[in-house]
Design an enzyme around this catalytic site. Structure first.
Site, PDB file in Angstrom:
ATOM      1  N   THR A 183     -40.710   0.572 -29.087  1.00  0.00           N
ATOM      2  CA  THR A 183     -41.109   1.978 -29.036  1.00  0.00           C
ATOM      3  C   THR A 183     -41.368   2.417 -27.607  1.00  0.00           C
ATOM      4  O   THR A 183     -41.682   1.582 -26.752  1.00  0.00           O
ATOM      5  CB  THR A 183     -42.387   2.164 -29.884  1.00  0.00           C
ATOM      6  OG1 THR A 183     -42.988   3.394 -29.552  1.00  0.00           O
ATOM      7  CG2 THR A 183     -43.419   1.081 -29.593  1.00  0.00           C
ATOM      8  N   ASP A 184     -41.298   3.726 -27.370  1.00  0.00           N
ATOM      9  CA  ASP A 184     -41.669   4.234 -26.040  1.00  0.00           C
ATOM     10  C   ASP A 184     -43.186   4.191 -25.837  1.00  0.00           C
ATOM     11  O   ASP A 184     -43.668   4.343 -24.711  1.00  0.00           O
ATOM     12  CB  ASP A 184     -41.139   5.663 -25.821  1.00  0.00           C
ATOM     13  CG  ASP A 184     -41.627   6.687 -26.843  1.00  0.00           C
ATOM     14  OD1 ASP A 184     -42.390   6.311 -27.757  1.00  0.00           O
ATOM     15  OD2 ASP A 184     -41.240   7.863 -26.720  1.00  0.00           O
ATOM     16  N   GLU A 185     -43.933   3.957 -26.929  1.00  0.00           N
ATOM     17  CA  GLU A 185     -45.397   3.961 -26.801  1.00  0.00           C
ATOM     18  C   GLU A 185     -45.897   2.801 -25.943  1.00  0.00           C
ATOM     19  O   GLU A 185     -47.027   2.850 -25.443  1.00  0.00           O
ATOM     20  CB  GLU A 185     -46.048   3.931 -28.195  1.00  0.00           C
ATOM     21  CG  GLU A 185     -45.624   5.116 -29.046  1.00  0.00           C
ATOM     22  CD  GLU A 185     -46.456   5.316 -30.296  1.00  0.00           C
ATOM     23  OE1 GLU A 185     -47.616   4.887 -30.321  1.00  0.00           O
ATOM     24  OE2 GLU A 185     -45.928   5.915 -31.247  1.00  0.00           O
ATOM     25  N   GLY A 204     -37.925  -0.284 -44.768  1.00  0.00           N
ATOM     26  CA  GLY A 204     -38.739   0.766 -44.148  1.00  0.00           C
ATOM     27  C   GLY A 204     -37.904   1.983 -43.781  1.00  0.00           C
ATOM     28  O   GLY A 204     -36.713   2.082 -44.120  1.00  0.00           O
ATOM     29  N   PHE A 205     -38.536   2.880 -43.068  1.00  0.00           N
ATOM     30  CA  PHE A 205     -37.906   4.166 -42.719  1.00  0.00           C
ATOM     31  C   PHE A 205     -36.658   3.946 -41.854  1.00  0.00           C
ATOM     32  O   PHE A 205     -35.532   4.297 -42.243  1.00  0.00           O
ATOM     33  CB  PHE A 205     -38.953   5.023 -42.006  1.00  0.00           C
ATOM     34  CG  PHE A 205     -38.438   6.236 -41.308  1.00  0.00           C
ATOM     35  CD1 PHE A 205     -37.570   7.129 -41.932  1.00  0.00           C
ATOM     36  CD2 PHE A 205     -38.845   6.508 -40.001  1.00  0.00           C
ATOM     37  CE1 PHE A 205     -37.111   8.265 -41.277  1.00  0.00           C
ATOM     38  CE2 PHE A 205     -38.394   7.644 -39.339  1.00  0.00           C
ATOM     39  CZ  PHE A 205     -37.516   8.512 -39.962  1.00  0.00           C
ATOM     40  N   GLY A 223     -35.998  -3.932 -43.348  1.00  0.00           N
ATOM     41  CA  GLY A 223     -34.881  -3.093 -43.810  1.00  0.00           C
ATOM     42  C   GLY A 223     -35.248  -2.136 -44.928  1.00  0.00           C
ATOM     43  O   GLY A 223     -34.481  -1.209 -45.213  1.00  0.00           O
ATOM     44  N   TYR A 262     -51.634  -0.540 -32.009  1.00  0.00           N
ATOM     45  CA  TYR A 262     -50.223  -0.635 -32.407  1.00  0.00           C
ATOM     46  C   TYR A 262     -49.324  -0.890 -31.205  1.00  0.00           C
ATOM     47  O   TYR A 262     -48.541  -1.847 -31.185  1.00  0.00           O
ATOM     48  CB  TYR A 262     -49.791   0.651 -33.120  1.00  0.00           C
ATOM     49  CG  TYR A 262     -48.288   0.846 -33.180  1.00  0.00           C
ATOM     50  CD1 TYR A 262     -47.488   0.034 -33.982  1.00  0.00           C
ATOM     51  CD2 TYR A 262     -47.663   1.839 -32.410  1.00  0.00           C
ATOM     52  CE1 TYR A 262     -46.105   0.208 -34.020  1.00  0.00           C
ATOM     53  CE2 TYR A 262     -46.289   2.019 -32.449  1.00  0.00           C
ATOM     54  CZ  TYR A 262     -45.510   1.194 -33.255  1.00  0.00           C
ATOM     55  OH  TYR A 262     -44.143   1.365 -33.277  1.00  0.00           O
ATOM     56  N   LYS A 276     -46.875  -4.090 -30.082  1.00  0.00           N
ATOM     57  CA  LYS A 276     -45.424  -3.955 -29.842  1.00  0.00           C
ATOM     58  C   LYS A 276     -45.097  -4.453 -28.431  1.00  0.00           C
ATOM     59  O   LYS A 276     -44.074  -5.114 -28.210  1.00  0.00           O
ATOM     60  CB  LYS A 276     -44.968  -2.508 -30.013  1.00  0.00           C
ATOM     61  CG  LYS A 276     -44.993  -1.983 -31.439  1.00  0.00           C
ATOM     62  CD  LYS A 276     -44.089  -2.727 -32.400  1.00  0.00           C
ATOM     63  CE  LYS A 276     -42.610  -2.506 -32.119  1.00  0.00           C
ATOM     64  NZ  LYS A 276     -41.755  -3.148 -33.149  1.00  0.00           N
TER      65      LYS A 276
HETATM   66  P1  NAD Z   1     -41.953   1.384 -41.472  1.00  0.00           P
HETATM   67  O1  NAD Z   1     -43.440   1.209 -41.472  1.00  0.00           O
HETATM   68  O2  NAD Z   1     -41.364   2.529 -42.189  1.00  0.00           O
HETATM   69  O3  NAD Z   1     -41.257   0.075 -42.047  1.00  0.00           O
HETATM   70  C1  NAD Z   1     -41.651  -1.211 -41.711  1.00  0.00           C
HETATM   71  C2  NAD Z   1     -41.009  -2.180 -42.698  1.00  0.00           C
HETATM   72  O4  NAD Z   1     -41.397  -3.507 -42.304  1.00  0.00           O
HETATM   73  C3  NAD Z   1     -41.462  -1.983 -44.133  1.00  0.00           C
HETATM   74  O5  NAD Z   1     -40.347  -2.013 -45.000  1.00  0.00           O
HETATM   75  C4  NAD Z   1     -42.391  -3.157 -44.391  1.00  0.00           C
HETATM   76  O6  NAD Z   1     -42.427  -3.573 -45.738  1.00  0.00           O
HETATM   77  C5  NAD Z   1     -41.792  -4.215 -43.473  1.00  0.00           C
HETATM   78  N1  NAD Z   1     -42.781  -5.238 -43.083  1.00  0.00           N
HETATM   79  C6  NAD Z   1     -44.031  -5.020 -42.596  1.00  0.00           C
HETATM   80  N2  NAD Z   1     -44.645  -6.197 -42.381  1.00  0.00           N
HETATM   81  C7  NAD Z   1     -43.757  -7.169 -42.691  1.00  0.00           C
HETATM   82  C8  NAD Z   1     -43.815  -8.587 -42.663  1.00  0.00           C
HETATM   83  N3  NAD Z   1     -44.923  -9.235 -42.256  1.00  0.00           N
HETATM   84  N4  NAD Z   1     -42.723  -9.284 -43.049  1.00  0.00           N
HETATM   85  C9  NAD Z   1     -41.605  -8.634 -43.473  1.00  0.00           C
HETATM   86  N5  NAD Z   1     -41.503  -7.291 -43.532  1.00  0.00           N
HETATM   87  C10 NAD Z   1     -42.571  -6.571 -43.151  1.00  0.00           C
HETATM   88  O7  NAD Z   1     -41.554   1.389 -39.923  1.00  0.00           O
HETATM   89  P2  NAD Z   1     -40.412   2.234 -39.176  1.00  0.00           P
HETATM   90  O8  NAD Z   1     -40.960   3.542 -38.800  1.00  0.00           O
HETATM   91  O9  NAD Z   1     -39.159   2.120 -39.951  1.00  0.00           O
HETATM   92  O10 NAD Z   1     -40.287   1.387 -37.829  1.00  0.00           O
HETATM   93  C11 NAD Z   1     -39.414   0.263 -37.751  1.00  0.00           C
HETATM   94  C12 NAD Z   1     -39.515  -0.357 -36.378  1.00  0.00           C
HETATM   95  O11 NAD Z   1     -39.208   0.608 -35.379  1.00  0.00           O
HETATM   96  C13 NAD Z   1     -40.905  -0.884 -36.041  1.00  0.00           C
HETATM   97  O12 NAD Z   1     -40.770  -2.091 -35.348  1.00  0.00           O
HETATM   98  C14 NAD Z   1     -41.507   0.189 -35.171  1.00  0.00           C
HETATM   99  O13 NAD Z   1     -42.456  -0.355 -34.274  1.00  0.00           O
HETATM  100  C15 NAD Z   1     -40.275   0.702 -34.452  1.00  0.00           C
HETATM  101  N6  NAD Z   1     -40.351   2.098 -33.990  1.00  0.00           N
HETATM  102  C16 NAD Z   1     -40.610   3.096 -34.879  1.00  0.00           C
HETATM  103  C17 NAD Z   1     -40.639   4.422 -34.430  1.00  0.00           C
HETATM  104  C18 NAD Z   1     -40.876   5.563 -35.371  1.00  0.00           C
HETATM  105  O14 NAD Z   1     -40.932   6.718 -34.925  1.00  0.00           O
HETATM  106  N7  NAD Z   1     -40.966   5.366 -36.667  1.00  0.00           N
HETATM  107  C19 NAD Z   1     -40.459   4.705 -33.090  1.00  0.00           C
HETATM  108  C20 NAD Z   1     -40.207   3.658 -32.211  1.00  0.00           C
HETATM  109  C21 NAD Z   1     -40.141   2.361 -32.692  1.00  0.00           C
END
Ligand code: NAD
Length: 349
Positions: A132-134, A10-11, A8, A157, A161
């Site tokens: 993700t779509d990846e 993260g982005f 929560g 990565y 996933k």
């Molecule tokens: P991010 O890297 O910004 O945030 C990830 C968060 O997870 C961080 O706050 C980090 O501290 C926390 N984290 C990492 N390892 C952890 C652990 N072992 N225990 C607890 N917390 C942990 O990622 P995001 O871009 O916000 O992506 C969030 C999710 O969405 C991911 O699962 C990612 O695979 C998926 N996703 C992202 C995108 C994208 O474009 N950013 C696209 C598709 C899917």
């Protein structure tokens, strides 16, 4: 509804928390280990709300995760915690295996245990596996990913996933855990850690540094504004069917070079300099295993659950550029102390 949001800080996770607390009135409990990508400043808009709680733990720590379930008694999990940067996974996959695979397994087991201890019906519980779509691999010039496209991941990565998605689906089929998987395209928007293409290019442009574009810049991504994604997860939580997968996409396919050019045009307008920002564009060595094209067919989510992206790429990128220009207080500490923009993810001979 009380929702446990892993990752929560993260982005995307922080956008989910801001939307769930601010717009939907849910209680959220953030479970986050605070890696380099976690940032409490992204949660500042909800931090003083009585609807918000924060637990700093690793999702791989089964005892801690079990205690969090028992303490907070969530109605749902939205599982976002992950190592998320493809380039970092190329340089070192170990932590991706740990967090994305072992961590997801730990969380699924903890949810299963919690429901067994709680007793009663699991039908009113939800476990949203955010993916993700990846995982679908690369498309050629035509076609779209649908929910039935076979998994074919290319990077460490996306392979981790894919593994966690398979675990989540298996926990549904084998144990009846009410899992829903969502596969979304590339997100962008405010609070995006500046290692990813769009914020990196905005900040490099602001500092008049080269704007790196991998390969020939023709790789296509299907851009989704992060707040549209947060709304989609709210809709899936409320109306999605356990066992189902939903693709989330903004119907905004763009070649990387065109994304960078569009940012340059906004920078020329908002921060004019002696020479155009377009002159800073620098083609650099391609990413190993770089998928050529991703594109999402989101019609299942649109027709069955009634969600639709509100932002076009044009409206979303303008908001994003303006946000970064206004919010040096958010990104400057990250640029100075966490990641300065150096190239990641090249394979050494
Ligand atoms: P991010 O890297 O910004 O945030 C990830 C968060 O997870 C961080 O706050 C980090 O501290 C926390 N984290 C990492 N390892 C952890 C652990 N072992 N225990 C607890 N917390 C942990 O990622 P995001 O871009 O916000 O992506 C969030 C999710 O969405 C991911 O699962 C990612 O695979 C998926 N996703 C992202 C995108 C994208 O474009 N950013 C696209 C598709 C899917």
């Amino acid at each position: 509804m009380r929702v446990l949001v892993t990752g929560g800080a993260g982005f995307i996770g922080s956008a989910v928390c801001r939307h769930f607390v601010g717009d939907l009135g849910h209680d959220v409990v953030v479970l986050d280990r605070m890696t380099y990508a976690g940032n409490l400043a992204s949660l500042a808009p909800v931090a003083s709300s009585p609807k918000y709680a924060f637990e700093r733990h690793d999702i791989c720590d089964a005892a801690a995760v079990n205690a969090i379930f028992d303490r907070h008694q969530p109605d749902a999990v939205v599982h976002l915690a992950a190592e998320s940067h493809v380039d970092r996974s190329i340089s070192g996959a170990d932590i991706f295996i740990q967090t994305n695979v072992v961590g997801s397994f730990t969380l699924l087991e903890a949810a299963r245990r919690y429901l067994a201890v709680r007793g009663g019906d699991a039908a009113d519980f939800r476990f949203i596996q955010v993916s993700t779509d990846e995982v679908y691999g690369s498309l050629g010039a035509d076609g779209l990913f649908t929910e039935t496209t076979a998994y074919d991941p290319s990077s460490p990565y996306s392979a981790t996933k894919a593994a966690s998605d398979h675990l989540a689906k298996a926990w549904h089929r084998t144990y009846g855990l009410p899992v829903i998987v969502s596969n979304c395209s590339n997100n962008y928007g405010p609070y995006h850690f500046p290692e990813k293409l769009i914020p990196l290019v905005i900040l490099n442009a602001l500092e008049r540094k080269p704007l790196p574009v991998y390969g020939d810049g023709s790789n296509v991504r299907d851009w989704l504004y992060v707040e549209d994604h947060a709304r989609a997860l709210g809709v899936i939580l409320a109306k999605g069917t356990p066992g189902e997968t939903y693709n989330i996409g903004g119907r905004n396919e763009r070649a990387n070079i065109d994304v960078v050019r569009q940012i340059c045009s906004w920078m020329d307008e908002l921060r004019p300099a002696n020479t155009s920002h377009h002159e800073l564009i620098a083609m650099v060595a391609d990413r190993p295993g770089h998928d050529q094209r991703y594109a999402i067919d989101a019609s299942k989510l649109e027709t069955e659950l009634g969600w639709r992206a509100l932002e076009t790429f044009e409206t979303g990128i303008e908001k994003t550029v303006r946000w970064y220009l206004d919010r040096a207080d958010w990104w400057k500490p990250l640029r100075d102390r966490v990641y300065g923009g150096e190239r990641l993810g090249l394979v050494k001979a």
